[in-house]
Write a protein that holds these residues in place. Sequence first.
Motif, PDB file in Angstrom:
ATOM      1  N   MET A  36       0.831  -1.243  -0.125  1.00 43.99           N
ATOM      2  CA  MET A  36      -0.158   0.150   0.050  1.00 43.99           C
ATOM      3  C   MET A  36       0.919   1.281   0.085  1.00 43.99           C
ATOM      4  SD  MET A  36      -2.915  -1.183   2.566  1.00 43.99           S
ATOM      5  CE  MET A  36      -3.881   0.394   2.711  1.00 43.99           C
ATOM      6  N   LEU A  37       2.013   1.505   1.019  1.00 42.15           N
ATOM      7  CA  LEU A  37       2.985   2.649   0.798  1.00 42.15           C
ATOM      8  C   LEU A  37       3.285   2.548  -0.528  1.00 42.15           C
ATOM      9  CD1 LEU A  37       4.462   1.889   4.315  1.00 42.15           C
ATOM     10  CD2 LEU A  37       2.622   3.621   3.776  1.00 42.15           C
ATOM     11  N   ASP A  38       3.949   1.616  -1.246  1.00 45.84           N
ATOM     12  CA  ASP A  38       4.665   1.556  -2.488  1.00 45.84           C
ATOM     13  C   ASP A  38       3.568   2.067  -3.394  1.00 45.84           C
ATOM     14  OD1 ASP A  38       6.812   0.706  -1.242  1.00 45.84           O
ATOM     15  OD2 ASP A  38       6.542  -1.311  -2.120  1.00 45.84           O
ATOM     16  N   THR A  39       2.320   1.592  -3.337  1.00 43.35           N
ATOM     17  CA  THR A  39       1.464   1.898  -4.484  1.00 43.35           C
ATOM     18  C   THR A  39       1.065   3.556  -4.145  1.00 43.35           C
ATOM     19  OG1 THR A  39       0.575  -0.212  -4.434  1.00 43.35           O
ATOM     20  CG2 THR A  39      -0.962   1.464  -5.273  1.00 43.35           C
ATOM     21  N   MET A  40       0.965   4.089  -3.114  1.00 44.71           N
ATOM     22  CA  MET A  40       0.686   5.455  -2.663  1.00 44.71           C
ATOM     23  C   MET A  40       1.652   6.447  -3.158  1.00 44.71           C
ATOM     24  SD  MET A  40      -0.585   6.995   0.934  1.00 44.71           S
ATOM     25  CE  MET A  40       0.844   7.040   1.594  1.00 44.71           C
ATOM     26  N   GLY A  45      -0.260   9.724  -3.999  1.00 44.86           N
ATOM     27  CA  GLY A  45      -1.501   9.816  -3.390  1.00 44.86           C
ATOM     28  C   GLY A  45      -1.137  10.414  -2.022  1.00 44.86           C
ATOM     29  N   ALA A  46      -2.272  10.991  -1.293  1.00 47.43           N
ATOM     30  CA  ALA A  46      -2.414  11.488  -0.139  1.00 47.43           C
ATOM     31  C   ALA A  46      -2.658  10.309   0.918  1.00 47.43           C
ATOM     32  CB  ALA A  46      -3.168  12.684   0.356  1.00 47.43           C
ATOM     33  N   GLY A  47      -3.186   9.454   0.384  1.00 42.34           N
ATOM     34  CA  GLY A  47      -3.814   8.256   1.276  1.00 42.34           C
ATOM     35  C   GLY A  47      -4.226   7.147   0.440  1.00 42.34           C
ATOM     36  N   LEU A  48      -4.361   5.749   0.970  1.00 41.35           N
ATOM     37  CA  LEU A  48      -4.797   4.789   0.270  1.00 41.35           C
ATOM     38  C   LEU A  48      -5.487   3.811   1.201  1.00 41.35           C
ATOM     39  CD1 LEU A  48      -4.372   3.355  -2.752  1.00 41.35           C
ATOM     40  CD2 LEU A  48      -2.640   2.082  -1.395  1.00 41.35           C
ATOM     41  N   ALA A  49      -6.470   3.261   0.780  1.00 41.49           N
ATOM     42  CA  ALA A  49      -7.284   1.909   1.451  1.00 41.49           C
ATOM     43  C   ALA A  49      -6.917   0.690   0.796  1.00 41.49           C
ATOM     44  CB  ALA A  49      -8.730   2.372   1.540  1.00 41.49           C
ATOM     45  N   ALA A  50      -6.923  -0.285   1.749  1.00 42.73           N
ATOM     46  CA  ALA A  50      -6.751  -1.582   1.104  1.00 42.73           C
ATOM     47  C   ALA A  50      -7.585  -1.995  -0.115  1.00 42.73           C
ATOM     48  CB  ALA A  50      -6.740  -2.693   2.207  1.00 42.73           C
ATOM     49  N   ASN A  51      -8.877  -1.735   0.037  1.00 43.92           N
ATOM     50  CA  ASN A  51      -9.874  -1.925  -1.011  1.00 43.92           C
ATOM     51  C   ASN A  51      -9.233  -1.611  -2.400  1.00 43.92           C
ATOM     52  OD1 ASN A  51     -11.096  -1.203   1.441  1.00 43.92           O
ATOM     53  ND2 ASN A  51     -13.115  -1.650   0.435  1.00 43.92           N
ATOM     54  N   GLN A  52      -8.463  -0.402  -2.218  1.00 43.74           N
ATOM     55  CA  GLN A  52      -8.047   0.235  -3.456  1.00 43.74           C
ATOM     56  C   GLN A  52      -6.982  -0.819  -4.456  1.00 43.74           C
ATOM     57  OE1 GLN A  52      -7.502   4.207  -1.675  1.00 43.74           O
ATOM     58  NE2 GLN A  52      -7.953   4.804  -3.749  1.00 43.74           N
ATOM     59  N   ILE A  53      -6.412  -1.638  -3.849  1.00 44.97           N
ATOM     60  CA  ILE A  53      -5.727  -2.503  -4.450  1.00 44.97           C
ATOM     61  C   ILE A  53      -6.218  -4.093  -4.301  1.00 44.97           C
ATOM     62  CG2 ILE A  53      -3.533  -1.345  -4.256  1.00 44.97           C
ATOM     63  CD1 ILE A  53      -2.698  -3.219  -1.686  1.00 44.97           C
ATOM     64  N   GLY A  54      -7.514  -4.023  -4.084  1.00 44.95           N
ATOM     65  CA  GLY A  54      -8.168  -5.338  -3.989  1.00 44.95           C
ATOM     66  C   GLY A  54      -8.330  -6.152  -2.978  1.00 44.95           C
ATOM     67  N   LYS A  57      -9.552  -5.727   3.725  1.00 47.55           N
ATOM     68  CA  LYS A  57      -8.918  -5.732   5.055  1.00 47.55           C
ATOM     69  C   LYS A  57      -8.878  -4.195   5.374  1.00 47.55           C
ATOM     70  CE  LYS A  57      -7.400  -9.972   5.061  1.00 47.55           C
ATOM     71  NZ  LYS A  57      -8.249 -10.915   5.851  1.00 47.55           N
ATOM     72  N   ARG A  58      -9.281  -4.199   6.791  1.00 43.11           N
ATOM     73  CA  ARG A  58      -9.575  -2.739   7.155  1.00 43.11           C
ATOM     74  C   ARG A  58      -8.090  -2.162   7.515  1.00 43.11           C
ATOM     75  NH1 ARG A  58     -15.143  -2.042   7.442  1.00 43.11           N
ATOM     76  NH2 ARG A  58     -14.849  -0.127   8.408  1.00 43.11           N
ATOM     77  N   VAL A  59      -7.520  -1.701   6.576  1.00 42.83           N
ATOM     78  CA  VAL A  59      -6.107  -0.930   6.792  1.00 42.83           C
ATOM     79  C   VAL A  59      -6.178   0.362   5.842  1.00 42.83           C
ATOM     80  CG1 VAL A  59      -3.745  -1.256   6.374  1.00 42.83           C
ATOM     81  CG2 VAL A  59      -5.084  -3.374   6.888  1.00 42.83           C
ATOM     82  N   VAL A  60      -5.763   1.401   6.245  1.00 39.60           N
ATOM     83  CA  VAL A  60      -5.683   2.442   5.568  1.00 39.60           C
ATOM     84  C   VAL A  60      -4.119   3.130   5.749  1.00 39.60           C
ATOM     85  CG1 VAL A  60      -8.061   3.095   5.584  1.00 39.60           C
ATOM     86  CG2 VAL A  60      -6.611   4.414   7.027  1.00 39.60           C
ATOM     87  N   VAL A  61      -3.516   3.861   4.817  1.00 44.69           N
ATOM     88  CA  VAL A  61      -2.177   4.527   5.160  1.00 44.69           C
ATOM     89  C   VAL A  61      -2.441   5.991   4.470  1.00 44.69           C
ATOM     90  CG1 VAL A  61      -0.836   2.496   4.974  1.00 44.69           C
ATOM     91  CG2 VAL A  61      -1.301   3.843   2.711  1.00 44.69           C
ATOM     92  N   PHE A  62      -1.926   6.893   5.068  1.00 43.04           N
ATOM     93  CA  PHE A  62      -1.878   8.193   4.562  1.00 43.04           C
ATOM     94  C   PHE A  62      -0.775   9.062   5.154  1.00 43.04           C
ATOM     95  CE2 PHE A  62      -3.252  10.544   8.363  1.00 43.04           C
ATOM     96  CZ  PHE A  62      -3.729   9.602   9.054  1.00 43.04           C
ATOM     97  N   ASP A  74      -0.395  21.502   4.203  1.00 40.69           N
ATOM     98  CA  ASP A  74       0.390  21.205   5.131  1.00 40.69           C
ATOM     99  C   ASP A  74       0.916  19.841   5.116  1.00 40.69           C
ATOM    100  OD1 ASP A  74       0.680  23.875   5.831  1.00 40.69           O
ATOM    101  OD2 ASP A  74      -0.533  23.785   7.429  1.00 40.69           O
ATOM    102  N   PRO A  75       2.318  19.334   5.370  1.00 45.42           N
ATOM    103  CA  PRO A  75       2.576  17.910   5.460  1.00 45.42           C
ATOM    104  C   PRO A  75       1.831  17.451   6.651  1.00 45.42           C
ATOM    105  CG  PRO A  75       4.397  19.581   5.636  1.00 45.42           C
ATOM    106  CD  PRO A  75       3.322  20.157   5.886  1.00 45.42           C
ATOM    107  N   LEU A  76       1.607  15.875   6.469  1.00 49.71           N
ATOM    108  CA  LEU A  76       0.839  15.066   7.261  1.00 49.71           C
ATOM    109  C   LEU A  76       1.861  13.868   7.635  1.00 49.71           C
ATOM    110  CD1 LEU A  76      -3.017  14.384   6.046  1.00 49.71           C
ATOM    111  CD2 LEU A  76      -2.223  15.130   8.092  1.00 49.71           C
ATOM    112  N   PRO A  77       2.050  13.609   8.837  1.00 51.56           N
ATOM    113  CA  PRO A  77       2.831  12.598   9.254  1.00 51.56           C
ATOM    114  C   PRO A  77       2.350  11.167   8.501  1.00 51.56           C
ATOM    115  CG  PRO A  77       1.567  13.097  11.031  1.00 51.56           C
ATOM    116  CD  PRO A  77       1.351  14.252   9.730  1.00 51.56           C
ATOM    117  N   MET A  78       3.316  10.497   8.080  1.00 53.76           N
ATOM    118  CA  MET A  78       2.901   9.062   7.222  1.00 53.76           C
ATOM    119  C   MET A  78       2.427   8.113   8.799  1.00 53.76           C
ATOM    120  SD  MET A  78       2.707   7.768   4.381  1.00 53.76           S
ATOM    121  CE  MET A  78       3.996   8.645   3.562  1.00 53.76           C
ATOM    122  N   THR A  79       1.123   7.793   8.226  1.00 53.47           N
ATOM    123  CA  THR A  79       0.495   7.329   9.515  1.00 53.47           C
ATOM    124  C   THR A  79      -0.312   5.665   8.929  1.00 53.47           C
ATOM    125  OG1 THR A  79      -0.297   9.224  10.282  1.00 53.47           O
ATOM    126  CG2 THR A  79      -1.571   7.326  11.055  1.00 53.47           C
TER     127      THR A  79
END
Length: 179
Positions: A36-40, A45-54, A57-62, A74-79
């Motif tokens: 997900m981090l590599d895809t984003m 991207g500013a964020g990505l949910a696992a659904n978006q790569i098929g 699972k309830r996982v998001v990154v941003f 403004d920057p957002l910390p990687m989360t």
Amino acid sequence: MSARPLLRIGHPLLLKSAEAVAEFNTPELDSLIQDMLDTMAEADGAGLAANQIGELKRVVVFGFDENPRYPDRDPLPMTILVNPSIQPVGDIMEEDWEGCLSVPGMRGWVPRHKHIIYRAFDPAGSPIEVEAEGFHARVVQHECDHLDGVLYPQRIKDMSKFGYEEELFEKYPDVADNC
Ligand code: NI
């Protein structure tokens, strides 16, 4: 570990609810998060949910330092959030431009809660609780919507402010500078 193809609006997996992650600190979870981090990163991207790569699972990154898709933000910390939930604080809604890697080239004017508290777990299973406002709160609400099979166009109230960036630009020059 690598960037994976992004599903686009119309793909049925984007409309499905994702399942809670049951086990933390596993190679499977770590590998999903890395993809997900590599895809984003590859898609700026500013964020990505696992659904978006098929992956349902309830996982998001941003998060980002500087992002060409959102130059004025403004920057957002990687989360990384596993099994996130959102509690609105107060009832103020705020509208702003939003885009999505699964709806490429388009923007919409989307109402979101201005102020939220979100709770989740990190990949090792430690609890996270954060209070957020504005763009930060917007990104979390957008990404968590994906986990429930909701895409931002479904949240738009004024459909005259939804369309391709180039078409909206003349009337709304700030369209591409905002989330
Ligand atoms: Ni999105």
